[in-house]
Design an enzyme around this catalytic site. Structure first.
Site, mmCIF file in Angstrom:
data_model
loop_
_atom_site.group_PDB
_atom_site.id
_atom_site.type_symbol
_atom_site.label_atom_id
_atom_site.label_comp_id
_atom_site.label_asym_id
_atom_site.label_seq_id
_atom_site.Cartn_x
_atom_site.Cartn_y
_atom_site.Cartn_z
ATOM 1 N N LYS A 114 0.823 -1.212 0.000
ATOM 2 C CA LYS A 114 0.000 0.000 0.000
ATOM 3 C C LYS A 114 0.855 1.260 0.000
ATOM 4 C CE LYS A 114 -4.432 -1.644 1.410
ATOM 5 N NZ LYS A 114 -5.636 -1.496 2.178
ATOM 6 N N LYS A 209 -4.713 -9.117 -6.581
ATOM 7 C CA LYS A 209 -5.897 -9.409 -5.765
ATOM 8 C C LYS A 209 -7.072 -8.501 -6.155
ATOM 9 C CE LYS A 209 -6.284 -7.789 -1.485
ATOM 10 N NZ LYS A 209 -7.278 -7.566 -0.443
ATOM 11 N N LYS A 212 -10.962 -3.357 -3.228
ATOM 12 C CA LYS A 212 -11.828 -2.171 -3.259
ATOM 13 C C LYS A 212 -11.080 -0.977 -3.822
ATOM 14 C CE LYS A 212 -13.647 -3.245 1.298
ATOM 15 N NZ LYS A 212 -12.420 -3.420 2.098
HETATM 16 N N1 AQP Z 1 -9.633 -10.650 -3.244
HETATM 17 C C1 AQP Z 1 -9.998 -11.226 -2.104
HETATM 18 N N2 AQP Z 1 -10.238 -12.566 -2.047
HETATM 19 C C2 AQP Z 1 -10.626 -13.171 -0.892
HETATM 20 N N3 AQP Z 1 -10.795 -12.481 0.277
HETATM 21 C C3 AQP Z 1 -10.566 -11.145 0.255
HETATM 22 N N4 AQP Z 1 -10.647 -10.196 1.193
HETATM 23 C C4 AQP Z 1 -10.323 -8.994 0.671
HETATM 24 N N5 AQP Z 1 -10.021 -9.129 -0.625
HETATM 25 C C5 AQP Z 1 -10.165 -10.456 -0.916
HETATM 26 C C6 AQP Z 1 -11.046 -10.457 2.569
HETATM 27 O O1 AQP Z 1 -12.111 -9.585 2.871
HETATM 28 C C7 AQP Z 1 -12.017 -9.218 4.249
HETATM 29 C C8 AQP Z 1 -12.124 -7.734 4.391
HETATM 30 O O2 AQP Z 1 -11.024 -7.105 3.857
HETATM 31 P P1 AQP Z 1 -10.729 -5.616 4.317
HETATM 32 O O3 AQP Z 1 -11.908 -4.786 4.077
HETATM 33 O O4 AQP Z 1 -10.204 -5.607 5.694
HETATM 34 O O5 AQP Z 1 -9.565 -5.125 3.430
HETATM 35 P P2 AQP Z 1 -8.581 -5.789 2.453
HETATM 36 O O6 AQP Z 1 -8.212 -7.172 2.857
HETATM 37 O O7 AQP Z 1 -7.438 -4.850 2.281
HETATM 38 O O8 AQP Z 1 -9.535 -5.858 1.211
HETATM 39 P P3 AQP Z 1 -9.697 -4.949 -0.040
HETATM 40 O O9 AQP Z 1 -11.037 -5.223 -0.578
HETATM 41 O O10 AQP Z 1 -8.548 -5.161 -0.943
HETATM 42 O O11 AQP Z 1 -9.712 -3.461 0.503
HETATM 43 P P4 AQP Z 1 -8.720 -2.260 0.224
HETATM 44 O O12 AQP Z 1 -8.601 -2.130 -1.237
HETATM 45 O O13 AQP Z 1 -9.374 -1.079 0.883
HETATM 46 O O14 AQP Z 1 -7.419 -2.629 0.880
HETATM 47 C C9 AQP Z 1 -10.710 -9.798 4.784
HETATM 48 O O15 AQP Z 1 -10.984 -10.987 5.484
HETATM 49 C C10 AQP Z 1 -9.941 -10.077 3.546
HETATM 50 O O16 AQP Z 1 -9.017 -11.147 3.718
#
Ligand code: AQP
Length: 346
Positions: A114, A209, A212
């Site tokens: 990040k 991955k 969001k």
């Molecule tokens: N691509 C993914 N596949 C499977 N699981 C996923 N998770 C996130 N992306 C995937 C799981 O969703 C939960 C919530 O995640 P988070 O909101 O804490 O943030 P993150 O893991 O950083 O997910 P994002 O969507 O990629 O958000 P941003 O872009 O804001 O960083 C967790 O259990 C995560 O493992």
């Protein structure tokens, strides 16, 4: 005294919830309600480690709560709340900032990803993020945390923080009779990372991955996408030209094919091998429409329920307030014990 089985997990309101959040996390939260005490949190304090427009943050917070409920999490059986309404999360995170070592934080791959080349200019909160995550989990002495694969390293750090706290304060924990028979105050939490959907990849690039924060909306299936948008995104998803293999070994070196087969498997509760037994030898012209139809059939009812709930923000806010009260009672008990173990005068 031992730890009773308790599940905690959180989702950041940092943008559009997507299929990865659903398959890797939210969907797996639901059955745990039958076997565990379950606490599900909208981690808004984590979200502000990167800039969030205030109105967008409010909307996204309600969206995550709506997704929890629409997916089948019952606010009576589970505690659903947003993190910032329980200030003990921040208080315990500070204690953990003083337990964790800077070197531990510097090793976190999510921070490196990040921050990129900009590590001197990102927020201090982004570096300390795993310490707040440890506080989220350990405030409730959670024994299990269902997460996607990307959170594995943070969970390991949570275990390290719990072990160091238990060890550093062993004498005080014992003196005050606040530990288990083994002298543990915090449990060494187990991650629950399982199934074919622990890491859903971007629809544009099978090596990245689904996220969001990906600037391309085409990279993810959002939980609020309608049937038309879902079908279009799957149709346009990047693939290689070869047809689907007959077995899982044939997916090696084909990240996009592997990802789409994995999504199909997760959505239909089948193994990848079973999916390939059905579609092996088929081209994308046959597989993609079948995947789109399946995705719509699973996501459409949830999408409708989320929209209905989002039309009534007062009800969502009431669920979050009620959850925060129930979570706050558990959190305050733990925090009181922590204050006393550390030596803070009250
Ligand atoms: N691509 C993914 N596949 C499977 N699981 C996923 N998770 C996130 N992306 C995937 C799981 O969703 C939960 C919530 O995640 P988070 O909101 O804490 O943030 P993150 O893991 O950083 O997910 P994002 O969507 O990629 O958000 P941003 O872009 O804001 O960083 C967790 O259990 C995560 O493992």
């Amino acid at each position: 005294m031992s730890f009773s089985p308790r599940v905690f997990s959180g989702i950041q309101p940092s943008g559009d919830l997507h299929l990865g959040n659903y398959l890797g996390a939210i969907r797996r939260f639901v059955p745990l309600q039958a076997t565990h005490e379950t606490i599900y949190c909208v981690v808004d304090m984590h979200a502000i480690t990167v800039w969030q427009e205030p109105e967008a943050l409010r909307r996204a917070t309600r969206e995550v709560a709506a997704a929890f409920i629409a997916a089948g999490i019952d606010p009576k059986r589970s505690i659903i709340f947003n993190q910032s309404q329980v200030p003990q999360h921040a208080e315990l995170a500070w204690v953990f900032n003083c337990i964790a070592r800077i070197g531990w934080m510097n090793r976190m791959t999510q921070f490196k990803d990040k921050a990129g080349k900009n590590s001197e200019n990102v927020s201090l909160g982004l570096l300390a993020y795993p310490s707040l995550m440890a506080a989220d989990i350990l405030l409730y002495k959670a024994t299990q945390v269902p997460v996607g694969d990307d959170q594995k390293q943070h969970l390991e750090l949570t275990r390290d923080i719990a072990a160091k706290f238990n060890n550093d304060y062993a004498a005080s924990i014992k003196e005050q009779g606040l530990g288990t028979e083994e002298g543990q105050f915090f449990p060494i939490t187990d991650p629950l990372i399982a199934g074919p959907a622990t890491r859903i990849m971007s629809l544009r690039d099978g090596t990245k991955k689904m996220s969001k924060s990906d600037p391309s909306d085409q990279s993810r299936i959002s939980l609020l996408d309608d049937a038309d948008a879902i079908a279009k995104k799957i149709k346009k998803a990047t693939t290689d030209p070869a047809e689907l293999p007959g077995d899982v070994e044939g997916l090696a070196g084909r990240p996009e094919a592997d990802n789409l087969v994995g999504i199909y498997a997760a959505l239909s509760d089948k193994s990848k091998q079973d999916v390939l037994a059905e579609f092996g030898g088929s081209g994308w012209g046959k597989f993609k429409p079948a995947l789109a139809e399946l995705a719509v059939s699973v996501l459409a009812p949830m999408n409708g329920e989320m929209r209905r709930l989002l039309d009534d923000p007062a009800t969502i806010d009431a669920v979050l307030r009620d959850g925060a009260e129930r979570a706050g009672a558990i959190a305050e008990k733990t925090m009181n014990e922590v204050r006393s173990i550390i030596g803070f005068i009250r």
